[in-house]
Design a protein around this motif. Structure first.
Motif, PDB file in Angstrom:
ATOM      1  N   VAL A  77      44.767  46.751  31.185  1.00  0.00           N
ATOM      2  CA  VAL A  77      45.501  47.825  31.864  1.00  0.00           C
ATOM      3  C   VAL A  77      45.677  47.504  33.351  1.00  0.00           C
ATOM      4  O   VAL A  77      46.772  47.646  33.906  1.00  0.00           O
ATOM      5  CB  VAL A  77      44.790  49.181  31.674  1.00  0.00           C
ATOM      6  CG1 VAL A  77      45.433  50.266  32.516  1.00  0.00           C
ATOM      7  CG2 VAL A  77      44.771  49.572  30.204  1.00  0.00           C
ATOM      8  N   SER A  78      44.619  47.058  33.996  1.00  0.00           N
ATOM      9  CA  SER A  78      44.706  46.779  35.433  1.00  0.00           C
ATOM     10  C   SER A  78      45.659  45.624  35.714  1.00  0.00           C
ATOM     11  O   SER A  78      46.373  45.632  36.717  1.00  0.00           O
ATOM     12  CB  SER A  78      43.323  46.495  36.024  1.00  0.00           C
ATOM     13  OG  SER A  78      42.792  45.277  35.550  1.00  0.00           O
ATOM     14  N   ASN A 129      42.903  45.533  41.401  1.00  0.00           N
ATOM     15  CA  ASN A 129      42.322  45.101  40.127  1.00  0.00           C
ATOM     16  C   ASN A 129      40.821  45.380  40.092  1.00  0.00           C
ATOM     17  O   ASN A 129      40.296  45.910  39.105  1.00  0.00           O
ATOM     18  CB  ASN A 129      42.576  43.606  39.934  1.00  0.00           C
ATOM     19  CG  ASN A 129      43.232  43.292  38.625  1.00  0.00           C
ATOM     20  OD1 ASN A 129      42.917  43.870  37.603  1.00  0.00           O
ATOM     21  ND2 ASN A 129      44.151  42.359  38.657  1.00  0.00           N
ATOM     22  N   GLU A 130      40.126  45.014  41.156  1.00  0.00           N
ATOM     23  CA  GLU A 130      38.675  45.215  41.215  1.00  0.00           C
ATOM     24  C   GLU A 130      38.336  46.709  41.148  1.00  0.00           C
ATOM     25  O   GLU A 130      37.416  47.104  40.433  1.00  0.00           O
ATOM     26  CB  GLU A 130      38.113  44.612  42.508  1.00  0.00           C
ATOM     27  CG  GLU A 130      38.148  43.101  42.554  1.00  0.00           C
ATOM     28  CD  GLU A 130      37.007  42.466  41.800  1.00  0.00           C
ATOM     29  OE1 GLU A 130      35.846  42.581  42.229  1.00  0.00           O
ATOM     30  OE2 GLU A 130      37.277  41.832  40.764  1.00  0.00           O
ATOM     31  N   LEU A 131      39.074  47.521  41.893  1.00  0.00           N
ATOM     32  CA  LEU A 131      38.828  48.966  41.902  1.00  0.00           C
ATOM     33  C   LEU A 131      39.044  49.565  40.510  1.00  0.00           C
ATOM     34  O   LEU A 131      38.216  50.341  40.018  1.00  0.00           O
ATOM     35  CB  LEU A 131      39.730  49.655  42.922  1.00  0.00           C
ATOM     36  CG  LEU A 131      39.583  51.174  43.027  1.00  0.00           C
ATOM     37  CD1 LEU A 131      38.171  51.559  43.480  1.00  0.00           C
ATOM     38  CD2 LEU A 131      40.622  51.736  43.988  1.00  0.00           C
ATOM     39  N   TRP A 184      32.875  39.480  39.382  1.00  0.00           N
ATOM     40  CA  TRP A 184      32.952  38.074  39.824  1.00  0.00           C
ATOM     41  C   TRP A 184      33.905  37.287  38.935  1.00  0.00           C
ATOM     42  O   TRP A 184      34.668  36.437  39.422  1.00  0.00           O
ATOM     43  CB  TRP A 184      31.568  37.427  39.826  1.00  0.00           C
ATOM     44  CG  TRP A 184      30.741  37.874  40.989  1.00  0.00           C
ATOM     45  CD1 TRP A 184      29.631  38.664  40.950  1.00  0.00           C
ATOM     46  CD2 TRP A 184      30.976  37.589  42.367  1.00  0.00           C
ATOM     47  NE1 TRP A 184      29.160  38.889  42.224  1.00  0.00           N
ATOM     48  CE2 TRP A 184      29.980  38.233  43.111  1.00  0.00           C
ATOM     49  CE3 TRP A 184      31.949  36.850  43.045  1.00  0.00           C
ATOM     50  CZ2 TRP A 184      29.906  38.164  44.500  1.00  0.00           C
ATOM     51  CZ3 TRP A 184      31.874  36.780  44.434  1.00  0.00           C
ATOM     52  CH2 TRP A 184      30.872  37.423  45.135  1.00  0.00           C
ATOM     53  N   ALA A 185      33.856  37.556  37.647  1.00  0.00           N
ATOM     54  CA  ALA A 185      34.781  36.886  36.718  1.00  0.00           C
ATOM     55  C   ALA A 185      36.219  37.211  37.100  1.00  0.00           C
ATOM     56  O   ALA A 185      37.107  36.356  37.039  1.00  0.00           O
ATOM     57  CB  ALA A 185      34.489  37.313  35.282  1.00  0.00           C
ATOM     58  N   GLN A 186      36.457  38.448  37.518  1.00  0.00           N
ATOM     59  CA  GLN A 186      37.786  38.876  37.928  1.00  0.00           C
ATOM     60  C   GLN A 186      38.265  38.107  39.154  1.00  0.00           C
ATOM     61  O   GLN A 186      39.407  37.675  39.221  1.00  0.00           O
ATOM     62  CB  GLN A 186      37.788  40.383  38.214  1.00  0.00           C
ATOM     63  CG  GLN A 186      39.027  40.903  38.884  1.00  0.00           C
ATOM     64  CD  GLN A 186      40.290  40.684  38.076  1.00  0.00           C
ATOM     65  OE1 GLN A 186      40.268  40.535  36.870  1.00  0.00           O
ATOM     66  NE2 GLN A 186      41.409  40.636  38.754  1.00  0.00           N
ATOM     67  N   VAL A 187      37.411  37.935  40.133  1.00  0.00           N
ATOM     68  CA  VAL A 187      37.788  37.199  41.348  1.00  0.00           C
ATOM     69  C   VAL A 187      38.209  35.775  40.989  1.00  0.00           C
ATOM     70  O   VAL A 187      39.239  35.283  41.455  1.00  0.00           O
ATOM     71  CB  VAL A 187      36.627  37.188  42.376  1.00  0.00           C
ATOM     72  CG1 VAL A 187      36.915  36.218  43.513  1.00  0.00           C
ATOM     73  CG2 VAL A 187      36.373  38.588  42.910  1.00  0.00           C
ATOM     74  N   ILE A 188      37.436  35.129  40.148  1.00  0.00           N
ATOM     75  CA  ILE A 188      37.729  33.741  39.771  1.00  0.00           C
ATOM     76  C   ILE A 188      39.007  33.655  38.946  1.00  0.00           C
ATOM     77  O   ILE A 188      39.913  32.867  39.249  1.00  0.00           O
ATOM     78  CB  ILE A 188      36.530  33.131  39.011  1.00  0.00           C
ATOM     79  CG1 ILE A 188      35.321  33.030  39.945  1.00  0.00           C
ATOM     80  CG2 ILE A 188      36.894  31.762  38.422  1.00  0.00           C
ATOM     81  CD1 ILE A 188      34.004  32.764  39.239  1.00  0.00           C
ATOM     82  N   SER A 189      39.106  34.466  37.899  1.00  0.00           N
ATOM     83  CA  SER A 189      40.276  34.386  37.020  1.00  0.00           C
ATOM     84  C   SER A 189      41.553  34.781  37.747  1.00  0.00           C
ATOM     85  O   SER A 189      42.600  34.152  37.586  1.00  0.00           O
ATOM     86  CB  SER A 189      40.073  35.243  35.768  1.00  0.00           C
ATOM     87  OG  SER A 189      40.034  36.624  36.087  1.00  0.00           O
ATOM     88  N   PHE A 190      41.475  35.802  38.579  1.00  0.00           N
ATOM     89  CA  PHE A 190      42.624  36.264  39.349  1.00  0.00           C
ATOM     90  C   PHE A 190      43.107  35.174  40.305  1.00  0.00           C
ATOM     91  O   PHE A 190      44.302  34.928  40.435  1.00  0.00           O
ATOM     92  CB  PHE A 190      42.238  37.532  40.117  1.00  0.00           C
ATOM     93  CG  PHE A 190      43.379  38.190  40.838  1.00  0.00           C
ATOM     94  CD1 PHE A 190      44.130  39.170  40.211  1.00  0.00           C
ATOM     95  CD2 PHE A 190      43.691  37.858  42.149  1.00  0.00           C
ATOM     96  CE1 PHE A 190      45.185  39.804  40.875  1.00  0.00           C
ATOM     97  CE2 PHE A 190      44.738  38.476  42.825  1.00  0.00           C
ATOM     98  CZ  PHE A 190      45.486  39.453  42.185  1.00  0.00           C
TER      99      PHE A 190
END
Length: 126
Positions: free
Chosen positions: A105-106, A84-86, A38-44
């Motif tokens: 890395v991603s 990124n999520e994967l 979830w943090a990734q979705v927001i930051s991305f």
């Protein structure tokens, strides 16, 4: 200076700023125990908005974006988010690496993907 070299340098600057935004928000949100995906979705998403505007206006010097080009950009960005999520899921859940290392890395991998796809799409239509 060669146009491609200038674009790569500009893209690197924009990407560096977007990376700081993305990584900083990601680190902050995960430090508050928000799940890393979830943090990734927001930051991305926040970094993507900045990256889009800066890429269109400064890196690729696109004069005007049509609705079709914006939709293509969004679709390509969602693919980037999926990559990124994967990578985060595999790196963190399956390989047990720390989320901040996998995120680094991603992000590099998706940055390369973003440059190639934006160059092909944005310049083709500007």
């Amino acid at each position: 200076m060669n146009k491609l070299i200038k674009q790569i340098l500009k893209f690197g600057i924009v990407g560096g700023i977007a990376f700081v935004i993305d990584y900083g928000i990601f680190a902050l949100l995960t430090s508050f125990n928000l799940h890393y995906l979830w943090a990734q979705v927001i930051s991305f998403t926040v970094a993507l908005a900045f990256n889009y505007l800066a890429s269109i206006k400064w890196v690729f010097d696109a004069k005007r974006q049509t609705p079709k080009e914006i939709i293509i950009f969004i679709v390509l960005s969602v693919v980037g988010l999926g990559i990124n999520e994967l990578l985060l899921f595999i790196g963190v859940d399956k390989m047990n690496y720390h989320e901040l290392i996998v995120k680094l890395v991603s992000t590099i991998i998706v940055m390369i993907y973003n440059f190639i796809t934006r160059k092909l799409i944005v310049e083709k239509h500007s």
